[in-house]
Structures are given as C-alpha cells and as structure tokens.
Enzyme design. Structure first.
Site: not given
Ligand SMILES: NC(=O)c1ccc[n+]([C@@H]2O[C@H](COP(=O)([O-])OP(=O)(O)OC[C@H]3O[C@@H](n4cnc5c(N)ncnc54)[C@H](OP(=O)(O)O)[C@@H]3O)[C@@H](O)[C@H]2O)c1
Length: 299
Positions: A47, A52, A77, A110
């Site tokens: 994930d 990120y 996401k 997200h």
C-alpha cells in the site's frame, strides 16, 4: 490452521489480501529495501500513495523482487491536488509509471474533500472509467466518514470496493464499519498497530500511548505465545478486515506477516474491541482542508 495467505472477496469479486505492507512515512531512500524485504519474506500486497512520494522506490522493489505481477496486489491513492476528472486520470498515469506497472489492483481517493465535494466526485468518476477500461482491478476511497458516504454514494455508479480508514484497538470505528457492512464496502485498516499515535507523539516530544503495551493485549499475547503486534493484526484479520502494517525493521516486517497459523477466540476479539476510546489519532477531514497542505505531486 493452514498458513495460507488469507484474503477478502471485494464487492466485484476481486480478492484483496487480508494483510499488506504499508509505506507511509517510509523515507524514499529506505523504501526499496523495506519493500524488497517484505516481498522476500512473503508479503503479496503493498500500500502506497502518490502523496507518500515513494511510489518510484516501491516500483523499483517490485521490479527487483522477482514476484510475478499476477501474484502481487499493488494499491495506491490519488492525492487531493489531483482531484477533478482529467487531473485524476493524469495522476493514474503518473502513479502507474512510477510504480512500473500497467495496471493497479486497487486505486483509491486518498481523502474526501468536504470543501470540494464536486471535485472529489469527479475524481471518483475517473476511477470508474479506469475500472471500466481494465486499468485498475478495483476502486476505493479512504478516510470517508458515514456522513461522507451518505453524501457521496448516491452520486457514484460503482460502490467503492474498499474504504481505507484508521482502525486500531484504541480507535476501531464500529459505527463506520457497520455502514461498510450494509453497503458492501470492505474495511481496510490504516495504522493497524496504532502507529498514528507514535508519529503524533514524536512530533509533540512525548511518549506515545500504544496498544502494544496495553495489559489486555499483552495478556492475550502471552496466552497465545505471540507478540502484541501479532495479536493486533490477527484481531483485524479475524474481524474480516484487511490491515497494512508499516515497518522498516526487518525483524518486525517478518513478525507482522507471521500471523497465519493462529486465530483469536471470540472473547479475545471482544476484549480488544472493548479497548476502543472513540478518539481518533489522525486528522478529522471535516476540520482540515487538505488542499492547504500545499503538497502537489511531481510527475
Ligand atoms: N489512507 C491514509 O490516510 C493512511 C494514513 C496513515 C497510514 N496509511 C497506511 O497504513 C500504513 C500503516 O500505518 P502507520 O504506518 O501509520 O501505522 P502502523 O502500521 O500501525 O504502525 C507503524 C509503526 O509501528 C512500528 N511497528 C511496526 N511493526 C511493529 C511491531 N511488530 N512491533 C512494534 N512496533 C512495530 C513501526 O516502526 P518501524 O517502522 O520503526 O519498525 C512504526 O513506528 C501506512 O504505512 C500506509 O500505507 C494510510
């Protein structure tokens, strides 16, 4: 009990591995090694998220890991700066390229943007198109509350397969999970070990409260001959949830996957359910406008 990798059947028939590997807060320079180690010890789901800023390194690990693409479940996401129809389609292309994959197994929004719900819905429509075109195998959302779901569901053609939300022993969101059950949406637990408290405490310079030292969980762990983290992960799996623990520590990466050879008794699950405080560790989407973070995703 067999040591088979457990999975959850999504509302479109796709199998979601019950346990995956999270990489939020994993710095890009250690992400590849962490994900390679996770794949090496047997994780088959990863994930990540555009925000990120480590999709490229996740992709490098996938390329180096030697696991067949069809054996892997890759999820990422769309960040809020790419909400809207065309922007979300573009975001998919960027994420797929960085990850080095030609399809994504689960693609999620997200966050809801309660301050820009139309753009949120438009982004989801892009996900619906990607699903139709077979470029993603399932689509989902993250951090949507019961009220957000009530607002958004009548406007969607495809019921989200997953809502990835904060769930750990001290904040287990029973009301939201009940809505998921009614609507056929799978729950995926972020911060499944309660890591969100660790980061918040580090920022505030105080010791984190941790379910991993809670006497109830430590007591259960002693009885099963497992670690508190393994008991908490098993609590998720035995409750029908998918969980995505994060670690950059090889021993913990292995430990967190070593949970397929036992199951918790119903009264132990109930005892952990009883630890819920109703107090979230993460942000309240209705109080925060994520657009003000100023983070945009570089191509
Ligand atoms: N959708 C969202 O908005 C959202 C938000 C947050 C997270 N997530 C996803 O959920 C994943 C997990 O969440 P998270 O990282 O916040 O929290 P978490 O997985 O609950 O906890 C991670 C923390 O626990 C430590 N840890 C890991 N295994 C351990 C073990 N066996 N024993 C003791 N400590 C252990 C890790 O340390 P070390 O790394 O130092 O070993 C890290 O500090 C993220 O990586 C991300 O993929 C999604």
């Amino acid at each position: 009990m067999s040591a088979t990798y457990p999975s959850i059947t999504l509302n479109n028939g796709v199998e979601l591995p019950a346990l995956g590997f999270g990489v939020f807060q994993t710095p890009p320079d250690v992400t590849q090694a962490a994900v390679e180690e996770a794949l090496r010890v047997g994780y088959r789901m990863v994930d990540t998220a555009a925000s990120y800023l480590n999709e490229r390194e996740v992709g490098a690990a996938i390329a180096a890991g030697g696991v067949e693409r069809s054996e892997l479940f890759v999820q990422t996401k769309v960040w809020v700066s790419d909400y809207g129809y065309d922007a979300a389609l573009h975001a998919f292309d960027v994420s797929a390229r960085k990850l080095g994959v030609d399809y994504i197994d689960l693609y999620m929004l997200h966050q809801p943007l309660p301050q820009a719900f139309d753009a949120t819905v438009e982004a989801y429509r892009a996900l619906e198109r990607l699903l139709e075109e077979g470029r993603v195998r399932a689509i989902g959302i993250s951090n949507f509350s019961p009220a957000h779901l009530e607002t958004v569901l009548p406007r969607l053609s495809v019921v989200p397969a997953v809502n990835q939300i904060e769930v750990h022993p001290y904040y287990s969101q029973p009301a939201l999970r009940a809505v998921h059950e009614q609507r056929g949406i799978a729950t995926q637990a972020w911060a499944p070990l309660g890591g969100v408290y660790v980061y918040a405490a580090e920022r505030a310079g105080r010791a984190p409260k941790s379910a991993l030292t809670d006497p109830v969980i430590v007591g259960i762990a002693e009885r099963y001959g497992k670690t508190p983290a393994q008991v908490v992960l098993r609590w998720h799996i035995d409750s029908g949830r998918s969980a995505i623990p994060k670690s950059v520590t090889p021993a913990r990466i292995a430990q967190n996957l070593d949970v397929f050879d036992f199951a918790l008794a119903a009264d132990d699950i109930a005892a952990i359910d009883g630890l819920d405080t109703g107090v979230r560790g993460g942000p309240n989407q209705d109080e925060l406008d994520f657009r003000t973070f100023g983070r945009t995703i570089p191509d």
